[in-house]
Scaffold this motif. Structure first.
Motif, PDB file in Angstrom:
ATOM      1  N   GLU A 137     -38.182 133.847  51.604  1.00  0.00           N
ATOM      2  CA  GLU A 137     -38.548 132.551  51.013  1.00  0.00           C
ATOM      3  C   GLU A 137     -38.496 131.458  52.065  1.00  0.00           C
ATOM      4  O   GLU A 137     -39.380 130.603  52.139  1.00  0.00           O
ATOM      5  CB  GLU A 137     -37.613 132.225  49.836  1.00  0.00           C
ATOM      6  CG  GLU A 137     -37.899 130.904  49.154  1.00  0.00           C
ATOM      7  CD  GLU A 137     -37.238 129.697  49.829  1.00  0.00           C
ATOM      8  OE1 GLU A 137     -37.834 128.599  49.783  1.00  0.00           O
ATOM      9  OE2 GLU A 137     -36.140 129.851  50.392  1.00  0.00           O
ATOM     10  N   ASP A 138     -37.466 131.481  52.887  1.00  0.00           N
ATOM     11  CA  ASP A 138     -37.320 130.478  53.937  1.00  0.00           C
ATOM     12  C   ASP A 138     -38.471 130.572  54.943  1.00  0.00           C
ATOM     13  O   ASP A 138     -39.040 129.553  55.352  1.00  0.00           O
ATOM     14  CB  ASP A 138     -35.972 130.654  54.641  1.00  0.00           C
ATOM     15  CG  ASP A 138     -35.622 129.475  55.519  1.00  0.00           C
ATOM     16  OD1 ASP A 138     -35.729 128.319  55.067  1.00  0.00           O
ATOM     17  OD2 ASP A 138     -35.238 129.727  56.684  1.00  0.00           O
TER      18      ASP A 138
ATOM     19  N   HIS B 100     -34.177 135.763  50.132  1.00  0.00           N
ATOM     20  CA  HIS B 100     -33.903 134.384  50.534  1.00  0.00           C
ATOM     21  C   HIS B 100     -34.488 134.091  51.910  1.00  0.00           C
ATOM     22  O   HIS B 100     -35.116 133.058  52.126  1.00  0.00           O
ATOM     23  CB  HIS B 100     -32.401 134.107  50.531  1.00  0.00           C
ATOM     24  CG  HIS B 100     -32.066 132.765  51.076  1.00  0.00           C
ATOM     25  ND1 HIS B 100     -32.289 131.604  50.371  1.00  0.00           N
ATOM     26  CD2 HIS B 100     -31.568 132.384  52.277  1.00  0.00           C
ATOM     27  CE1 HIS B 100     -31.930 130.567  51.112  1.00  0.00           C
ATOM     28  NE2 HIS B 100     -31.485 131.021  52.270  1.00  0.00           N
ATOM     29  N   PHE B 101     -34.300 135.020  52.845  1.00  0.00           N
ATOM     30  CA  PHE B 101     -34.862 134.824  54.186  1.00  0.00           C
ATOM     31  C   PHE B 101     -36.387 134.835  54.150  1.00  0.00           C
ATOM     32  O   PHE B 101     -37.043 134.063  54.863  1.00  0.00           O
ATOM     33  CB  PHE B 101     -34.331 135.878  55.163  1.00  0.00           C
ATOM     34  CG  PHE B 101     -32.863 135.704  55.478  1.00  0.00           C
ATOM     35  CD1 PHE B 101     -32.376 134.505  55.992  1.00  0.00           C
ATOM     36  CD2 PHE B 101     -31.971 136.740  55.254  1.00  0.00           C
ATOM     37  CE1 PHE B 101     -31.030 134.338  56.283  1.00  0.00           C
ATOM     38  CE2 PHE B 101     -30.614 136.579  55.540  1.00  0.00           C
ATOM     39  CZ  PHE B 101     -30.145 135.381  56.050  1.00  0.00           C
TER      40      PHE B 101
ATOM     41  N   ARG C 273     -41.558 129.159  53.334  1.00  0.00           N
ATOM     42  CA  ARG C 273     -41.492 127.693  53.307  1.00  0.00           C
ATOM     43  C   ARG C 273     -41.860 127.117  54.667  1.00  0.00           C
ATOM     44  O   ARG C 273     -42.582 126.115  54.756  1.00  0.00           O
ATOM     45  CB  ARG C 273     -40.101 127.226  52.889  1.00  0.00           C
ATOM     46  CG  ARG C 273     -39.982 125.708  52.835  1.00  0.00           C
ATOM     47  CD  ARG C 273     -38.625 125.257  52.404  1.00  0.00           C
ATOM     48  NE  ARG C 273     -37.615 125.963  53.181  1.00  0.00           N
ATOM     49  CZ  ARG C 273     -36.322 125.872  52.954  1.00  0.00           C
ATOM     50  NH1 ARG C 273     -35.863 125.140  51.974  1.00  0.00           N
ATOM     51  NH2 ARG C 273     -35.464 126.529  53.708  1.00  0.00           N
ATOM     52  N   ASN C 274     -41.395 127.747  55.735  1.00  0.00           N
ATOM     53  CA  ASN C 274     -41.741 127.270  57.077  1.00  0.00           C
ATOM     54  C   ASN C 274     -43.237 127.389  57.343  1.00  0.00           C
ATOM     55  O   ASN C 274     -43.828 126.519  57.989  1.00  0.00           O
ATOM     56  CB  ASN C 274     -40.930 128.023  58.130  1.00  0.00           C
ATOM     57  CG  ASN C 274     -39.473 127.620  58.119  1.00  0.00           C
ATOM     58  OD1 ASN C 274     -39.115 126.521  57.692  1.00  0.00           O
ATOM     59  ND2 ASN C 274     -38.613 128.505  58.569  1.00  0.00           N
TER      60      ASN C 274
ATOM     61  N   TRP D  40     -45.439 131.172  49.147  1.00  0.00           N
ATOM     62  CA  TRP D  40     -44.097 130.607  48.978  1.00  0.00           C
ATOM     63  C   TRP D  40     -43.645 130.722  47.528  1.00  0.00           C
ATOM     64  O   TRP D  40     -42.519 131.112  47.238  1.00  0.00           O
ATOM     65  CB  TRP D  40     -44.093 129.163  49.455  1.00  0.00           C
ATOM     66  CG  TRP D  40     -42.758 128.485  49.447  1.00  0.00           C
ATOM     67  CD1 TRP D  40     -41.530 129.045  49.637  1.00  0.00           C
ATOM     68  CD2 TRP D  40     -42.518 127.095  49.266  1.00  0.00           C
ATOM     69  NE1 TRP D  40     -40.537 128.085  49.586  1.00  0.00           N
ATOM     70  CE2 TRP D  40     -41.125 126.876  49.357  1.00  0.00           C
ATOM     71  CE3 TRP D  40     -43.341 126.005  49.038  1.00  0.00           C
ATOM     72  CZ2 TRP D  40     -40.550 125.622  49.217  1.00  0.00           C
ATOM     73  CZ3 TRP D  40     -42.760 124.743  48.917  1.00  0.00           C
ATOM     74  CH2 TRP D  40     -41.381 124.562  49.002  1.00  0.00           C
TER      75      TRP D  40
END
Length: 82
Positions: A57-58, A54-55, A61-62, A26
């Protein structure tokens, strides 16, 4: 505190290591996005890369959230029985 068996300690260590590994992924994803957003001026290709970062990174994070939840659930089960 409940005494844990060697097997339980290995399981918790594995879950903790998986959590730490996803955190590192992450962090790398955040740094990638940061590097892309710091470029100026943006071309269309750079904006596309930035959006993809960005996607990514998301998604990272999930993965962190899931690994954290698995580790926390295992700790609750071992120490509190639920």
């Amino acid at each position: 505190m409940t005494d844990l068996s060697a097997e339980e300690l290995v399981e918790l260590d594995d879950l903790q290591a998986a959590y730490k590994a996803t955190l590192e992924e992450w962090i790398a994803a955040i740094r990638t996005e940061e590097a892309l957003v710091s470029v100026s001026p943006h071309s269309v290709a750079e904006v596309d890369q930035w959006e993809k970062a960005h996607f990514d990174e998301d998604a990272a994070r999930n993965k962190v959230r899931a690994a954290k939840e698995a580790y926390e659930n295992a700790l609750r089960q071992k120490f509190f029985g639920f």
